[in-house]
Design an enzyme around this catalytic site. Structure first.
Site, mmCIF file in Angstrom:
data_model
loop_
_atom_site.group_PDB
_atom_site.id
_atom_site.type_symbol
_atom_site.label_atom_id
_atom_site.label_comp_id
_atom_site.label_asym_id
_atom_site.label_seq_id
_atom_site.Cartn_x
_atom_site.Cartn_y
_atom_site.Cartn_z
ATOM 1 N N ASN A 9 -2.144 3.012 -9.241
ATOM 2 C CA ASN A 9 -1.890 4.332 -9.319
ATOM 3 C C ASN A 9 -0.526 4.647 -9.824
ATOM 4 O O ASN A 9 0.416 4.405 -8.808
ATOM 5 C CB ASN A 9 -2.352 4.988 -8.024
ATOM 6 C CG ASN A 9 -1.717 6.226 -7.663
ATOM 7 O OD1 ASN A 9 -1.716 7.096 -8.848
ATOM 8 N ND2 ASN A 9 -1.696 7.077 -6.647
ATOM 9 N N LYS A 11 0.758 7.274 -10.422
ATOM 10 C CA LYS A 11 1.481 8.587 -9.819
ATOM 11 C C LYS A 11 1.988 9.473 -10.933
ATOM 12 O O LYS A 11 1.801 9.240 -12.207
ATOM 13 C CB LYS A 11 2.229 8.526 -8.712
ATOM 14 C CG LYS A 11 1.778 7.528 -7.605
ATOM 15 C CD LYS A 11 2.305 7.589 -6.457
ATOM 16 C CE LYS A 11 1.519 6.674 -5.450
ATOM 17 N NZ LYS A 11 1.996 6.596 -4.107
ATOM 18 N N HIS A 96 -6.334 11.574 -2.488
ATOM 19 C CA HIS A 96 -5.069 10.748 -2.196
ATOM 20 C C HIS A 96 -4.145 11.604 -1.106
ATOM 21 O O HIS A 96 -4.180 12.840 -1.464
ATOM 22 C CB HIS A 96 -4.151 10.544 -3.549
ATOM 23 C CG HIS A 96 -3.160 9.697 -3.485
ATOM 24 N ND1 HIS A 96 -1.713 10.031 -2.896
ATOM 25 C CD2 HIS A 96 -3.005 8.052 -3.625
ATOM 26 C CE1 HIS A 96 -1.198 8.962 -2.714
ATOM 27 N NE2 HIS A 96 -1.794 7.835 -3.349
ATOM 28 N N GLU A 98 -1.122 12.279 -1.186
ATOM 29 C CA GLU A 98 -0.291 12.972 -1.669
ATOM 30 C C GLU A 98 -1.024 14.573 -2.188
ATOM 31 O O GLU A 98 -0.419 15.527 -2.234
ATOM 32 C CB GLU A 98 0.429 12.550 -2.869
ATOM 33 C CG GLU A 98 1.541 11.486 -2.361
ATOM 34 C CD GLU A 98 1.818 10.038 -3.170
ATOM 35 O OE1 GLU A 98 1.345 10.231 -4.611
ATOM 36 O OE2 GLU A 98 1.885 9.106 -2.835
ATOM 37 N N GLU A 168 -5.744 4.088 2.586
ATOM 38 C CA GLU A 168 -4.284 4.122 2.670
ATOM 39 C C GLU A 168 -3.519 4.768 3.875
ATOM 40 O O GLU A 168 -3.460 6.036 3.806
ATOM 41 C CB GLU A 168 -3.876 4.971 1.471
ATOM 42 C CG GLU A 168 -4.603 4.151 -0.040
ATOM 43 C CD GLU A 168 -3.670 4.832 -1.078
ATOM 44 O OE1 GLU A 168 -3.023 3.709 -1.850
ATOM 45 O OE2 GLU A 168 -3.554 6.000 -1.280
ATOM 46 N N GLY A 174 4.547 4.126 -0.219
ATOM 47 C CA GLY A 174 5.943 4.260 -0.633
ATOM 48 C C GLY A 174 7.021 4.035 0.314
ATOM 49 O O GLY A 174 8.232 4.579 0.131
ATOM 50 N N SER A 214 2.217 0.150 -0.038
ATOM 51 C CA SER A 214 3.384 -0.930 -0.140
ATOM 52 C C SER A 214 2.712 -2.311 -0.100
ATOM 53 O O SER A 214 3.086 -3.305 0.163
ATOM 54 C CB SER A 214 4.131 -0.966 1.064
ATOM 55 O OG SER A 214 4.926 0.408 1.289
#
Ligand code: 13P
Length: 250
Positions: A9, A11, A96, A98, A168, A174, A214
């Site tokens: 991904n 991003k 996701h 985010e 996730e 991140g 991560s």
């Protein structure tokens, strides 16, 4: 044996020339590998068509990072499932964290997107995961259960054969903090059991559940060797050829 799937991904990273450079390098390196792992790259919308062209003739698949749930119309700035299909996308990441936290996507919106993707012939990578606060309050299973139930509400078992779930944990995305293999395995097993209760043993046994958060070359082997972890959804480490290829070869 379930297949293993590693997806990158990207991003909001990489312009067109960066995309060509990275994908060409990944393609060359994976050419030398005898890994059976299915590989997907998910660049930004503006790079999708080029990614498909560069990867023509390889087994590497292309996915988008989001889409709208309507077919077309007055939705300024949005991209439809048909548009993604028309440039050769096979997968789409939906839900996701985010998208959920920064862009306010609810379980209902994500459910509409999953339905639209499936009915359009796109394969969703459907993301779920708890925040640190939720984990510390022992709410992980409750949160993940409601995200799975709501996100997949009204979708038949037959339609779900093309769906991948990505677990996730938000606190691992991140941050450099990875869930331990045991922590991740526990939630993956919980999701697999939940799918078996909601649908069937057959679907649950065949469902690919990726871990994301991560993942790096030095923790991928241990994570991916857990019985219910079928590969990963990789953020930062998917932007460098060496680390992404090394994760695929894990
Ligand atoms: P990182 O691998 O950078 O933690 O990102 C994970 C992720 O969000 C993949 O979708």
């Amino acid at each position: 044996m379930r297949r293993k799937v590693v997806a990158g991904n990207w991003k909001m990273n990489m312009n067109l020339s960066g995309t060509i450079e990275l994908i060409s390098a990944i393609k060359n390196e994976l050419n030398k590998s005898d890994s059976k792992t299915e590989v997907i790259v998910c660049p930004p919308f503006t790079s999708l068509e080029t990614a498909v062209t560069v990867l023509k003739g390889t087994s590497i698949k292309v996915g988008a990072q989001n889409m709208h749930y309507e077919s077309d119309g007055a939705f300024t700035g949005e991209i439809s499932a048909d548009m993604l299909k028309s440039v050769g996308c096979e997968y789409v990441i939906l839900g996701h964290s985010e998208r959920r936290t920064i862009f306010g996507e609810t379980d209902d919106i994500i459910n509409m997107k999953v339905k639209k993707a499936l009915s359009s012939g796109l394969k969703p990578i459907f993301c779920v995961g708890e925040t640190l606060e939720e984990r510390e309050s022992n709410l992980t299973e409750k949160v993940v259960e409601s995200q799975v139930k709501n996100g997949l509400s009204g979708i038949s078992e037959h339609e779900l054969s093309d769906l991948i779930i990505a677990y996730e944990p938000v606190w691992a995305i991140g941050t450099g903090k990875t869930a331990s293999p045991e922590q991740a395995q526990e939630v993956h097993k919980f999701i697999r059991n939940l799918i078996s209760k909601l649908y069937s043993d057959n679907l649950s046994e065949n469902l690919v559940i990726q871990y994301g958060g991560s993942v790096k070359p030095d923790n991928a082997v241990e994570l991916f060797s857990q019985p219910d972890i079928d590969g990963g959804l990789i953020g930062g480490a998917s932007l460098k050829t060496d680390s992404f290829v090394s994760i695929v070869n894990s």
